[in-house]
Design a protein around this motif. Structure first.
Motif, PDB file in Angstrom:
ATOM      1  N   UNK A 100       3.154   2.183   9.813  1.00 32.36           N
ATOM      2  CA  UNK A 100       4.980   1.740   9.699  1.00 32.36           C
ATOM      3  C   UNK A 100       5.190   0.645   7.874  1.00 32.36           C
ATOM      4  N   UNK A 101       3.398   0.772   6.866  1.00 34.79           N
ATOM      5  CA  UNK A 101       4.043  -0.015   6.467  1.00 34.79           C
ATOM      6  C   UNK A 101       5.185   0.432   5.277  1.00 34.79           C
ATOM      7  N   UNK A 102       5.747  -0.310   4.404  1.00 33.20           N
ATOM      8  CA  UNK A 102       6.979  -0.251   4.044  1.00 33.20           C
ATOM      9  C   UNK A 102       7.099   0.739   2.492  1.00 33.20           C
ATOM     10  N   UNK A 103       5.646   0.564   2.140  1.00 29.85           N
ATOM     11  CA  UNK A 103       5.284   1.678   1.272  1.00 29.85           C
ATOM     12  C   UNK A 103       4.454   3.022   0.947  1.00 29.85           C
ATOM     13  N   UNK A 104       3.938   2.916   2.037  1.00 28.45           N
ATOM     14  CA  UNK A 104       2.524   4.422   2.798  1.00 28.45           C
ATOM     15  C   UNK A 104       3.885   5.030   2.261  1.00 28.45           C
ATOM     16  N   UNK A 105       3.023   6.358   1.403  1.00 29.36           N
ATOM     17  CA  UNK A 105       3.559   7.557   1.207  1.00 29.36           C
ATOM     18  C   UNK A 105       2.214   8.951   1.204  1.00 29.36           C
ATOM     19  N   UNK A 127      -8.687  12.601  18.723  1.00 31.97           N
ATOM     20  CA  UNK A 127      -7.758  12.370  18.899  1.00 31.97           C
ATOM     21  C   UNK A 127      -7.491  13.481  20.080  1.00 31.97           C
ATOM     22  N   UNK A 128      -6.824  12.250  21.341  1.00 36.43           N
ATOM     23  CA  UNK A 128      -6.132  12.876  22.748  1.00 36.43           C
ATOM     24  C   UNK A 128      -4.782  12.199  22.454  1.00 36.43           C
ATOM     25  N   UNK A 129      -3.933  13.199  24.167  1.00 35.37           N
ATOM     26  CA  UNK A 129      -2.984  12.717  24.016  1.00 35.37           C
ATOM     27  C   UNK A 129      -1.449  13.912  23.303  1.00 35.37           C
ATOM     28  N   UNK A 130      -0.593  13.009  23.037  1.00 37.95           N
ATOM     29  CA  UNK A 130       0.549  13.744  22.629  1.00 37.95           C
ATOM     30  C   UNK A 130       1.054  13.250  21.054  1.00 37.95           C
ATOM     31  N   UNK A 131       1.829  14.084  20.430  1.00 35.55           N
ATOM     32  CA  UNK A 131       1.752  14.084  19.258  1.00 35.55           C
ATOM     33  C   UNK A 131       3.370  13.091  19.347  1.00 35.55           C
ATOM     34  N   UNK A 132       3.065  11.805  18.219  1.00 39.76           N
ATOM     35  CA  UNK A 132       4.346  10.738  18.759  1.00 39.76           C
ATOM     36  C   UNK A 132       5.342  12.129  18.095  1.00 39.76           C
ATOM     37  N   UNK A 133       6.793  11.044  18.401  1.00 41.68           N
ATOM     38  CA  UNK A 133       7.840  11.777  17.833  1.00 41.68           C
ATOM     39  C   UNK A 133       7.612  11.866  16.317  1.00 41.68           C
ATOM     40  N   UNK A 134       7.721  10.750  15.863  1.00 48.09           N
ATOM     41  CA  UNK A 134       7.311  10.688  14.434  1.00 48.09           C
ATOM     42  C   UNK A 134       6.821  11.587  12.990  1.00 48.09           C
ATOM     43  N   UNK A 135       5.673  12.583  14.040  1.00 51.91           N
ATOM     44  CA  UNK A 135       4.251  13.713  13.534  1.00 51.91           C
ATOM     45  C   UNK A 135       4.512  14.774  13.810  1.00 51.91           C
ATOM     46  N   UNK A 136       6.028  14.557  14.860  1.00 50.71           N
ATOM     47  CA  UNK A 136       6.215  15.792  14.892  1.00 50.71           C
ATOM     48  C   UNK A 136       7.383  16.297  14.885  1.00 50.71           C
ATOM     49  N   UNK A 137       8.704  15.588  14.229  1.00 47.28           N
ATOM     50  CA  UNK A 137       9.752  16.106  14.243  1.00 47.28           C
ATOM     51  C   UNK A 137      10.153  16.670  12.972  1.00 47.28           C
ATOM     52  N   UNK A 138      10.399  17.811  12.705  1.00 48.05           N
ATOM     53  CA  UNK A 138      10.634  18.429  11.535  1.00 48.05           C
ATOM     54  C   UNK A 138      11.508  17.635  10.428  1.00 48.05           C
ATOM     55  N   UNK A 139      11.233  17.858   9.405  1.00 53.66           N
ATOM     56  CA  UNK A 139      11.576  17.147   7.775  1.00 53.66           C
ATOM     57  C   UNK A 139      11.072  17.499   6.668  1.00 53.66           C
ATOM     58  N   UNK A 140      12.219  17.698   5.966  1.00 56.49           N
ATOM     59  CA  UNK A 140      11.749  18.471   4.941  1.00 56.49           C
ATOM     60  C   UNK A 140      11.195  17.437   3.452  1.00 56.49           C
ATOM     61  N   UNK A 141      10.760  16.197   4.171  1.00 57.22           N
ATOM     62  CA  UNK A 141      10.217  15.181   3.344  1.00 57.22           C
ATOM     63  C   UNK A 141       8.711  15.052   3.612  1.00 57.22           C
ATOM     64  N   UNK A 142       8.114  15.597   4.973  1.00 54.87           N
ATOM     65  CA  UNK A 142       6.953  14.815   5.933  1.00 54.87           C
ATOM     66  C   UNK A 142       6.299  15.946   5.673  1.00 54.87           C
ATOM     67  N   UNK A 143       4.563  15.932   5.698  1.00 52.27           N
ATOM     68  CA  UNK A 143       3.547  17.147   5.993  1.00 52.27           C
ATOM     69  C   UNK A 143       2.810  16.270   6.507  1.00 52.27           C
ATOM     70  N   UNK A 144       2.290  16.975   8.208  1.00 50.11           N
ATOM     71  CA  UNK A 144       1.857  16.173   8.770  1.00 50.11           C
ATOM     72  C   UNK A 144       0.387  17.878   9.142  1.00 50.11           C
ATOM     73  N   UNK A 149       0.652  -1.694  -0.196  1.00 47.98           N
ATOM     74  CA  UNK A 149      -0.094  -0.187   0.086  1.00 47.98           C
ATOM     75  C   UNK A 149       0.837   1.085  -0.265  1.00 47.98           C
ATOM     76  N   UNK A 150       0.529   2.339  -1.051  1.00 48.81           N
ATOM     77  CA  UNK A 150       0.997   3.616  -1.189  1.00 48.81           C
ATOM     78  C   UNK A 150       0.798   4.571  -0.567  1.00 48.81           C
ATOM     79  N   UNK A 176       5.049  10.724   2.988  1.00 51.22           N
ATOM     80  CA  UNK A 176       5.224  12.080   3.092  1.00 51.22           C
ATOM     81  C   UNK A 176       4.554  13.112   3.215  1.00 51.22           C
ATOM     82  N   UNK A 177       2.863  12.861   3.845  1.00 54.82           N
ATOM     83  CA  UNK A 177       2.039  13.041   3.621  1.00 54.82           C
ATOM     84  C   UNK A 177       1.151  12.836   4.165  1.00 54.82           C
TER      85      UNK A 177
END
Length: 775
Positions: A302-307, A340-357, A282-283, A331-332
């Motif tokens: 964390x699906x290997x091909x999800x973009x 949703x409640x609680x905190x935002x996981x690190x992989x969604x909150x960290x800045x990255x040139x390749x990811x928009x959250x 799945x992409x 990427x998106x």
């Protein structure tokens, strides 16, 4: 036997075979010429007129392809051009929509069926109309059939099931309105089935789940309802597109080989299946705008091909695990507008040139400016559970009571209206309102006006918006006190603008257009219907029109009034300058406005067919409502006035200038530029700004030219992203300019970066305050 006699004996059969071959080629040519006549000589095949050789050897083009094997035609593709059959109009092509009333579907298909060796048939955007003749099954060798973007109505002929060689069936963008057929499993070789953008209804056909060869299934933008069956048996399926239907079940088991899954804008309920975490290929996954509940499975991130992952506008609850793992390809991600409640996981909150959250509209413990308090999500969740547990009897009682109240109110309103608004007091006024549109015989104005026009997604955020209607001139005179000077709001190249007040208390803006030439009234109404059907959260709503100045023959007009919703908070330009009365926007607020405009223009380009271009983009046409939501005005007017394109194109310089005027990306680039530098600098002219673009490359240059309000409220990274996309938009070479999709992506990314920076700044300020208090 002499050698001469032997020669004659060998050549004799060949002499008879030559005329037979010639007759076969002539026969096929005659069929093609008859088809051209049926299609009323589309521009795509005008090349046939000047070609004296065998049509089998005619060079292929994107608009027309003929392929032969031996002396038989095996492939015929004709793509209609938007400029084929248009109303007489320069610059913007408005299709006459269908072939003339003389067109006969039965005769056309009868002629077509004489090409029995056809394996590929593609007739796209040619204005073919009427019920598809079941004689299409005579083309028994067909492997690919594409009749998309026409005006086919009624049901899909059952005899198509006899085309057992068929591998690809595409009927997108028509008006098929019967139930989705349940005989598709007869097509045992079918690999691609695409019925997007029709009016098909009824349940999802179970027969589709028995087509083992199916790789792509697309039924989006229809009215398919009920339960979606288990599709796990379709082991070859790679693409599933069921967007914008009325499916109401839980999401069933899906094939593990899927690459793209689009199920948005339905009424799917229940939790996202844990099985989705096993879709390793799945992409692209879009489950937005449904009623999905529970916590999304961590494995789908964390699906290997999800973009691309879009779970927005559902009822998802719970907290995402802090140790959530995100695929490197992702990427998106859009989890906005859930619970949703609680905190935002690190992989969604960290800045990255390749990811928009995107995560706004939840109850998360980050970015409080764009989140609800946690109590809000809990209360909403409890209300859902309580309403879900309501007994059927109570529900029926509530509905019955509501209906009774509505009936009583309607009855009372009828009595009052008869008492206080007696008939006969304004007969002439009512008569003018009741004049019907004149549509071509055999087609209602509704069918023509809705012809593959508006994406269902455009309905988002438009609940409660009045439907488009025709106003009378008397109404407009009353609304403006006969267009009194006190109601005059301004005048530009697109006509005068007045403020009006309707009888129901609604304020409106009325633009008066005086056309530079007279249009047939039918063509003008078609163009107005094109614009009037558009609904988008970031477009100023066009409420209706009034046509004036109709000639004695009632077939031409040169004056029209456009009635818009009134947006009272001024335009973007007034919010960029400290000298203007409007509040000056900070950088994050400017980004929000720019994103809104970009969404609107992207919709105008891609969300409707044909797309609307040349939208006169400038800061004066970007209005802000009381919530600072951007709304684009004066869009689409290029199709009802030829003012924009009245240019004498002489020489390369003027060609370039015309190209710029016709390029919305280029125009939007100057809106971006004005948001960066402010109107006082941008007012110095285009040439000055283009020369000053080099100043953005250095810190000193930016301090000199960028608006001080921007410099004091922006992060360096966010500013750099917007400067970069601005430079690309106003590139002199049109081929170097980005698509609006790219522009929108960059702006959203810049906004996300700015939001993160603002959050960090608030955290630092809170820490400093805490330290000061301790000291």
């Amino acid at each position: 036997m002499t050698s001469y006699a032997l020669f004659l004996l060998l050549c004799f059969p060949l002499l008879f075979s030559i005329p037979a071959t010639h007759q076969l080629q002539t026969y096929q040519t005659q069929v093609l010429l008859q088809l051209r006549k049926h299609l009323e000589y589309p521009q795509a095949i005008e090349v046939w007129d000047n070609y004296s050789g065998d049509l089998c050897f005619l060079p292929s083009s994107p608009q027309m392809t003929i392929v032969c094997q031996g002396n038989s035609i095996t492939e015929l593709k004709i793509m209609g051009d938007k400029t084929d059959k248009v109303s007489t109009f320069e610059g913007f092509a408005i299709p006459n929509l269908t072939l003339s009333e003389a067109f006969s579907m039965d005769s056309f298909v009868t002629t077509l069926s004489r090409l029995t060796t056809l394996r590929v048939l593609s007739l796209v955007s040619l204005g073919i109309w009427g019920p598809l003749s079941d004689k299409i099954h005579r083309l028994y060798s067909l492997e690919l059939l594409d009749l998309s973007s026409n005006f086919l109505v009624g049901s899909i002929p059952p005899k198509i099931s006899a085309l057992v060689q068929l591998r690809s069936l595409t009927l997108d963008g028509n008006f098929f309105s019967d139930s989705v057929p349940n005989w598709f499993d007869s097509l045992s070789n079918l690999s691609i089935l695409s019925l997007n953008g029709n009016q098909l209804k009824g349940p999802f056909p179970s027969s589709i789940c028995r087509i083992k060869t199916l790789t792509s299934l697309a039924l989006s933008h229809n009215h398919v309802s009920g339960k979606l069956p288990d599709m796990g048996s379709l082991t070859d399926l790679r693409m599933l597109d069921l967007r914008e239907n009325r499916l109401t079940s839980e999401i069933p088991r899906l094939p593990k080989g899927l690459v793209t899954v689009l199920l948005s804008s339905n009424s799917f309920s229940g939790e996202i299946p844990q099985q989705f975490g096993e879709l390793d290929q799945l992409q692209h996954l879009n489950l937005s705008f449904n009623y999905l509940t529970g916590t999304p499975p961590a494995a789908i991130f964390s699906l290997p091909n999800i973009s691309y992952l879009n779970l927005s506008f559902n009822k998802l609850t719970g907290s995402l695990p802090s140790h959530l793992s995100c695929s490197a390809e992702l990427g998106v991600i859009d989890i906005s507008n859930n619970r949703l409640t609680g905190g935002l996981p690190t992989c969604l909150s960290s800045q990255s040139d390749k990811r928009v959250v995107m995560f706004g509209g939840n109850c998360l413990s980050v970015d409080p400016q764009h989140q609800h308090p946690e109590s809000y999500c809990k209360e909403i969740h409890m209300m859902d559970k309580e309403s879900g547990g309501m007994s059927i009897g109570v529900l029926i009682g509530v509905i019955g009571g509501a209906v009774t109240v509505v009936i009583l109110l309607a009855f009372g309103f009828l009595i009052l209206s008869r008492r206080y608004c007696p008939r006969g007091t304004s007969e002439r006024h009512l008569t003018r309102k009741a004049v019907p549109d004149r549509a071509p015989t055999g087609y209602s104005s509704e069918l023509l006006a809705n012809a593959r026009l508006v994406s269902e997604a455009a309905k988002l955020g438009t609940q409660g918006v009045p439907t488009y209607r025709v106003f009378s001139l008397e109404e407009l005179n009353e609304a403006t006190n006969n267009f009194d000077q006190s109601t005059f709001m301004g005048e530009g190249s697109m006509g005068k603008l007045f403020k009006g007040w309707l009888e129901n208390g609604t304020f409106v803006a009325i633009r008066c257009l005086t056309l530079s030439k007279r249009f047939p009234i039918r063509n003008l109404k078609l163009r107005l219907d094109l614009i009037g059907k558009l609904r988008h959260p970031h477009l100023v709503c066009l409420l209706g029109h009034c046509i004036d100045g109709v000639g004695q023959d009632d077939c031409s007009v040169n004056k029209v009034f456009l009635i818009y919703e009134y947006v009272a908070n001024g335009n973007l330009r007034t919010h960029l300058s400290e000298d203007s009365p409007g509040k000056v926007l900070k950088w994050s607020e400017r980004l929000a406005v720019l994103i809104g405009v970009a969404k609107a223009v992207h919709f105008l380009h891609t969300g409707i067919i044909p797309g609307l271009f040349n939208n006169r983009l400038k800061t004066n046409n970007v209005l802000l409502d009381e919530h600072q939501i951007a709304k684009l005005s004066d869009y689409g007017l290029s199709i009802i006035t030829d003012e924009i394109i009245k240019l004498e194109v002489k020489g390369e310089g003027q060609k370039l200038q015309r190209k710029k005027l016709e390029d919305d990306v280029y125009s939007f680039g100057f809106i971006l530029l004005e948001a960066l530098v402010g109107p006082s600098v941008s007012g110095r002219g285009e040439a000055f700004l283009l020369n000053e673009m080099a100043s953005f490359g250095s810190q000193d240059g930016r301090k000199r030219i960028v608006d001080p309000v921007v410099l004091t409220t922006c992060s360096e990274e966010s500013l750099s992203i917007v400067i970069s996309i601005t430079k690309k938009c106003i590139s002199p070479e049109s081929s170097s300019r980005p698509s609006f999709e790219d522009v929108l992506w960059n702006l959203q990314y810049a906004s996300q970066v700015q939001a993160t920076a603002d959050g960090d700044q608030r955290s630092d300020a809170t820490s400093q305050t805490s330290i000061s208090q301790q000291n």
